[in-house]
Structures are given as C-alpha cells and as structure tokens.
Write an enzyme that holds these catalytic residues in place. Structure first.
Site, PDB file in Angstrom:
ATOM      1  N   LYS A 129      21.271   3.989 -25.152  1.00 43.22           N
ATOM      2  CA  LYS A 129      19.850   4.004 -25.475  1.00 43.22           C
ATOM      3  C   LYS A 129      19.673   4.715 -26.793  1.00 43.22           C
ATOM      4  CE  LYS A 129      16.060   2.587 -23.396  1.00 43.22           C
ATOM      5  NZ  LYS A 129      15.965   1.457 -22.468  1.00 43.22           N
TER       6      LYS A 129
HETATM    7  P1  NAD Z   1       5.462  -1.146 -24.586  1.00 43.40           P
HETATM    8  O1  NAD Z   1       5.451  -0.181 -25.705  1.00 43.40           O
HETATM    9  O2  NAD Z   1       5.362  -2.595 -24.866  1.00 43.40           O
HETATM   10  O3  NAD Z   1       4.280  -0.780 -23.561  1.00 43.40           O
HETATM   11  C1  NAD Z   1       4.075   0.462 -22.976  1.00 43.40           C
HETATM   12  C2  NAD Z   1       2.687   0.460 -22.347  1.00 43.40           C
HETATM   13  O4  NAD Z   1       2.509   1.653 -21.583  1.00 43.40           O
HETATM   14  C3  NAD Z   1       1.546   0.404 -23.348  1.00 43.40           C
HETATM   15  O5  NAD Z   1       0.530  -0.461 -22.859  1.00 43.40           O
HETATM   16  C4  NAD Z   1       1.020   1.846 -23.367  1.00 43.40           C
HETATM   17  O6  NAD Z   1      -0.353   1.921 -23.719  1.00 43.40           O
HETATM   18  C5  NAD Z   1       1.229   2.197 -21.910  1.00 43.40           C
HETATM   19  N1  NAD Z   1       1.242   3.622 -21.634  1.00 43.40           N
HETATM   20  C6  NAD Z   1       1.845   4.622 -22.307  1.00 43.40           C
HETATM   21  N2  NAD Z   1       1.598   5.794 -21.700  1.00 43.40           N
HETATM   22  C7  NAD Z   1       0.838   5.525 -20.619  1.00 43.40           C
HETATM   23  C8  NAD Z   1       0.253   6.302 -19.593  1.00 43.40           C
HETATM   24  N3  NAD Z   1       0.408   7.628 -19.575  1.00 43.40           N
HETATM   25  N4  NAD Z   1      -0.488   5.677 -18.630  1.00 43.40           N
HETATM   26  C9  NAD Z   1      -0.642   4.334 -18.647  1.00 43.40           C
HETATM   27  N5  NAD Z   1      -0.106   3.543 -19.593  1.00 43.40           N
HETATM   28  C10 NAD Z   1       0.613   4.131 -20.563  1.00 43.40           C
HETATM   29  O7  NAD Z   1       6.770  -0.809 -23.732  1.00 43.40           O
HETATM   30  P2  NAD Z   1       7.567  -1.744 -22.736  1.00 43.40           P
HETATM   31  O8  NAD Z   1       8.671  -2.395 -23.473  1.00 43.40           O
HETATM   32  O9  NAD Z   1       6.624  -2.545 -21.920  1.00 43.40           O
HETATM   33  O10 NAD Z   1       8.260  -0.619 -21.823  1.00 43.40           O
HETATM   34  C11 NAD Z   1       7.574  -0.005 -20.734  1.00 43.40           C
HETATM   35  C12 NAD Z   1       8.604   0.596 -19.795  1.00 43.40           C
HETATM   36  O11 NAD Z   1       9.491  -0.436 -19.348  1.00 43.40           O
HETATM   37  C13 NAD Z   1       9.509   1.661 -20.409  1.00 43.40           C
HETATM   38  O12 NAD Z   1       9.845   2.599 -19.400  1.00 43.40           O
HETATM   39  C14 NAD Z   1      10.745   0.879 -20.801  1.00 43.40           C
HETATM   40  O13 NAD Z   1      11.892   1.702 -20.876  1.00 43.40           O
HETATM   41  C15 NAD Z   1      10.822  -0.078 -19.638  1.00 43.40           C
HETATM   42  N6  NAD Z   1      11.613  -1.290 -19.888  1.00 43.40           N
HETATM   43  C16 NAD Z   1      11.310  -2.140 -20.903  1.00 43.40           C
HETATM   44  C17 NAD Z   1      12.064  -3.298 -21.064  1.00 43.40           C
HETATM   45  C18 NAD Z   1      11.729  -4.327 -22.114  1.00 43.40           C
HETATM   46  O14 NAD Z   1      12.377  -5.374 -22.120  1.00 43.40           O
HETATM   47  N7  NAD Z   1      10.758  -4.104 -22.976  1.00 43.40           N
HETATM   48  C19 NAD Z   1      13.142  -3.565 -20.215  1.00 43.40           C
HETATM   49  C20 NAD Z   1      13.421  -2.681 -19.180  1.00 43.40           C
HETATM   50  C21 NAD Z   1      12.629  -1.552 -19.029  1.00 43.40           C
END
Ligand code: NAD
Length: 417
Positions: free
Chosen positions: A106
């Site tokens: 990561k």
């Molecule tokens: P992103 O940046 O696209 O979205 C994150 C979202 O969370 C945004 O809408 C933001 O406003 C919201 N957010 C932040 N803090 C918050 C809070 N306190 N309360 C409510 N909403 C909040 O990120 P993403 O890629 O969707 O990733 C989100 C999670 O999923 C992370 O934990 C990431 O590690 C995990 N993840 C992502 C992927 C991927 O393919 N993008 C894959 C596996 C896991």
C-alpha cells in the site's frame, strides 16, 4: 478511528486470531505479522503560486511470498505510516483469499487532493512516482487507485515510470483509463464484487434481495457503485447514503440517479430535497438488511457496534470494524462479510488489467464481469464453509484461509539465505 488501537495493531490482532486457529508455528508467525519493506519519502512540489511545498509519502510491502506486491495509493490528509502498514498487510490476505498471485502493498501521501489544482496534483503524482520508483514495477510492485486517487492519477504515474524507462510500461500500475491500457469494468469492480458477496450472503440467510434494504456510508468509488448495483441489479432499496460532510435518509428508498446528479452539482448531499438530513454517526445505526461501510477505518467500534441494526455488514472500506466490534456484531448474530473478501473485486479486476497489459490482449467487459463473479462467489463459498467448519466468524475464516496460503508459500520458499 478509536483512540486506543492503531490500524496496524488491529491488523496484527486479526492476524493473531487466524494464526491461533491455524496453530501456526512460531517462526512463521513472526515473519507474517511484520511488514517486509517500508519506504518513507519527503519530496518537493512546485505550487501554482510559485512556492515550493514539501510532502511526505509512503510505500509499504508486507509479504512477497506469493508474487509481486499489489496495493493502492491513498491521498488523504490523515495518512500515516501505521495505517499504510495495516493496509499493506490486509492486501496480502485479500489477494490470497481470492487466489491472486500477489503479495500485499500500500502507499499514500499526506495531502488533501481537493485543495490542489490539477497541475499541482500532476506534479505531485509524478514526483511521488519517481521517489517510489525504486521499488515499483510490473514484476515487483504494482500500485492502483485508493481513497483520493483516480484513473487520471494512475495515467500520470504510468507515464512517469514509462518516461524513465524510455518506453511504455502499462503493467506498472492498474486502474488506468482505458486509453492507456486500463481494463473494462475496473471502475465498478470493487462495488460489483461486493454486490456478488452480498447476494451470496443473503442467499445463505434465506433473504430475497428484491425488496430488502441497504445503507451506504461513503459515496466515493466503492460506495456509489455498491449503492447503484445493489439497487439496480439486486433490486434493493437504498435508504441512506453519506459522504465526509453530510448524510441523507429516505425510508421509502432514495432515487440514486437524482442523488448522484445533486451531489455532482452541489458537491455534497446537504439540502437534497427528497430526503431527511441525518447526523453522520446515525447512518451506521439505521435499521436495514445490509450496511455497507465504504469510507474509512474504525467506523464500527465498541462504542456503537451494539446499536448496529443491519442483518448483514458488507465491508466496502478496508478495516471499518474494530476487533471488539467484531465480537459484539457476532454476538448479535450479524453476518459480517469481511473487507478482505467483500472488497476484493477491485484487486481482482486490477489483476485482470495487469494480465491484459502484459499480454497486450484485451477482454470484453462481459468476460471480465463473468470471471469476477466466478472468483468472488468461489471465494465467498470457501470462506463461508471454513467459517461453519471451524465455528469461527467469516473474518477469522477468511484470514485463516489467506494466512494458510501465504504460510505455505513462505514455507516452500524457505528463509533466505
Ligand atoms: P473515494 O475517495 O472514492 O471515496 C471515499 C468516500 O468516503 C468519499 O465519498 C468521502 O466523502 C467519504 N468519506 C470520507 N470520510 C467519511 C466519513 N467520515 N463519513 C462518511 N463518508 C466519508 O475512495 P474509495 O476508493 O471509494 O475507497 C473507500 C474505501 O474503500 C477505502 O477504505 C479504500 O481503502 C477501500 N477500497 C477501495 C477500493 C477501490 O477499488 N477504490 C478497493 C478496495 C477497498
């Protein structure tokens, strides 16, 4: 995040639980509960006003026994080395649980990308890519998007590494735009994989998806796609969604198209007319069939787990539930689909992207989704069987399967020299 336990301590505690179940031998335990490499970089970026800002970034590789390292890059003001180490370890288990030939990694930069212009973001990505290029490459470590990063950032990353080499190296990073070797289906992959897992979980519980309800915390890549697919493809009503600034609820179900349009024009859900504004913390406590935490770590903890009223929690985010909360949810009979399984669709299609780039041979979206469904459903069934067989939670079962794979690879390779 609860103040008393760091993300890495949680990751290690989860590992310890699985190691106990497997009765893992002491030497291997020591190897697998630590990360292999931590690279910390401090680097300058020219800002638009002519000033120079220093940024701090990380790339951590947890274990490479099963193949090159794989894992996202996070741009967020609260990124820490501790968090990146936890996320790297989770990636190792995630790749193993769905059977991908990768180890876990990561990366992250302490930055709020929303406060930078596009030009500043591009210079930041290019310099960060250069700083960590000593450990990154198609055979060694392949980054991807995570919170705060997107396909455009990946394109700049790939271009930077390619400029250094003197030729295009598309397989150096995944989650790229289609135009530069990205894969069909990658932007939706995490939410789609989560939806497949939810469908498997509901079937086990004997619940019809059509007519049941879901609540989604976090409306970024993972949250918005999960909401859309749970609604459109599984027929569920989405009662509430939230982002970092606001949360909305409609007991009859939200019109997601309208919600997305509103957020795109207003930047948040605040003031959305066809729903009630609720407090951020309330979203996790709403009565619903499926709760999808898709934002940050540590959201369901000892302080609120008792108030969770969902039948199923499908972890879109990495590490949204603390070990104490795990125990509370288990006592309440909640089916928890753990992050290393529920959100593994993203890395699975990233793997497809890497394979397509290496072969310079690209697949249709229908083929991608079919293969994804096969891998996710198979992994879900294996984890569920192990949970029932060993009489442990889905998380411990997923960890046990994953840790066992990595332990066997580490054993077969032996300790060098
Ligand atoms: P992103 O940046 O696209 O979205 C994150 C979202 O969370 C945004 O809408 C933001 O406003 C919201 N957010 C932040 N803090 C918050 C809070 N306190 N309360 C409510 N909403 C909040 O990120 P993403 O890629 O969707 O990733 C989100 C999670 O999923 C992370 O934990 C990431 O590690 C995990 N993840 C992502 C992927 C991927 O393919 N993008 C894959 C596996 C896991």
């Amino acid at each position: 995040m609860p103040e008393d336990q760091s993300a890495y301590a949680i990751a290690q505690e989860q590992f310890d639980r699985a190691a106990d179940v497997l009765d893992l031998e002491d030497g291997l335990r020591k190897v697998l509960r630590e990360v292999k490499r931590e690279l910390v970089v401090h680097f300058p970026v020219h800002m638009d006003d002519g000033s120079i800002e220093m940024f701090t970034g990380y790339r951590v590789q947890h274990n490479l026994a099963r193949g090159p390292a794989k894992g996202g890059l996070r741009f967020h003001p609260a990124v820490t080395l501790d968090e990146v180490k936890a996320l790297a370890m989770w990636m190792t288990w995630k790749c193993a649980v769905v059977g991908l030939p990768y180890g876990g990694a990561k990366g992250g930069v302490i930055v709020d990308p929303k406060r930078l212009s596009l030009g500043e973001q591009q210079r930041l990505v290019r310099r960060f890519a250069t700083e960590i290029s000593i450990v990154v490459g198609p055979e060694s470590d392949i980054p991807a998007p995570d919170m705060g990063t997107n396909a455009q950032h990946m394109a700049w990353f790939m271009d930077t590494i390619s400029m250094h080499r003197g030729y295009s190296v598309p397989a150096t990073v995944t989650g790229k735009p289609l135009a530069v070797g990205g894969s069909e289906g990658r932007p939706e992959a995490t939410g789609r994989g989560l939806t497949f897992c939810v469908l498997e979980g509901l079937e086990e519980l004997g619940i019809q998806p059509a007519g049941s309800t879901a609540v989604v915390q976090g409306f970024g890549n993972v949250g918005s796609v999960s909401a859309r697919l749970l609604n459109r493809e599984a027929g569920m009503s989405i009662l509430a969604v939230s982002d970092s600034t606001s949360a909305i609820y409609n007991g009859h179900g939200l019109d997601l198209e309208e919600v997305e349009r509103y957020k795109a024009t207003h930047g948040s859900f605040a003031g959305y007319p066809d729903a009630e504004n609720i407090e951020a913390h309330e979203i996790l406590e709403l009565e619903c069939t499926v709760l999808v935490p898709a934002a940050l770590e540590g959201q369901i903890h000892h302080g609120n787990a008792e108030r969770v009223r969902a039948k199923v929690v499908a972890e879109g985010a990495n590490g949204p539930t603390t070990p104490e909360a795990d125990d509370i949810l288990a006592q309440k009979g909640v089916l928890l689909i753990p992050d290393i399984l529920a959100n593994a669709g993203g890395v699975t299609v990233s793997y497809f992207e890497w394979v397509q780039d290496l072969q310079a041979f690209f697949w249709e979206e229908s083929e991608i989704n079919q293969r994804l469904r096969h891998i996710m459903s198979r992994a879900y069934k294996q984890v569920s069987q192990a949970a029932h067989g060993r009489k442990v939670s889905m998380r411990t079962a997923a960890y046990a399967l994953a840790v066992d794979q990595v332990a066997r690879a580490s054993e077969a390779r032996g300790i060098y020299p």
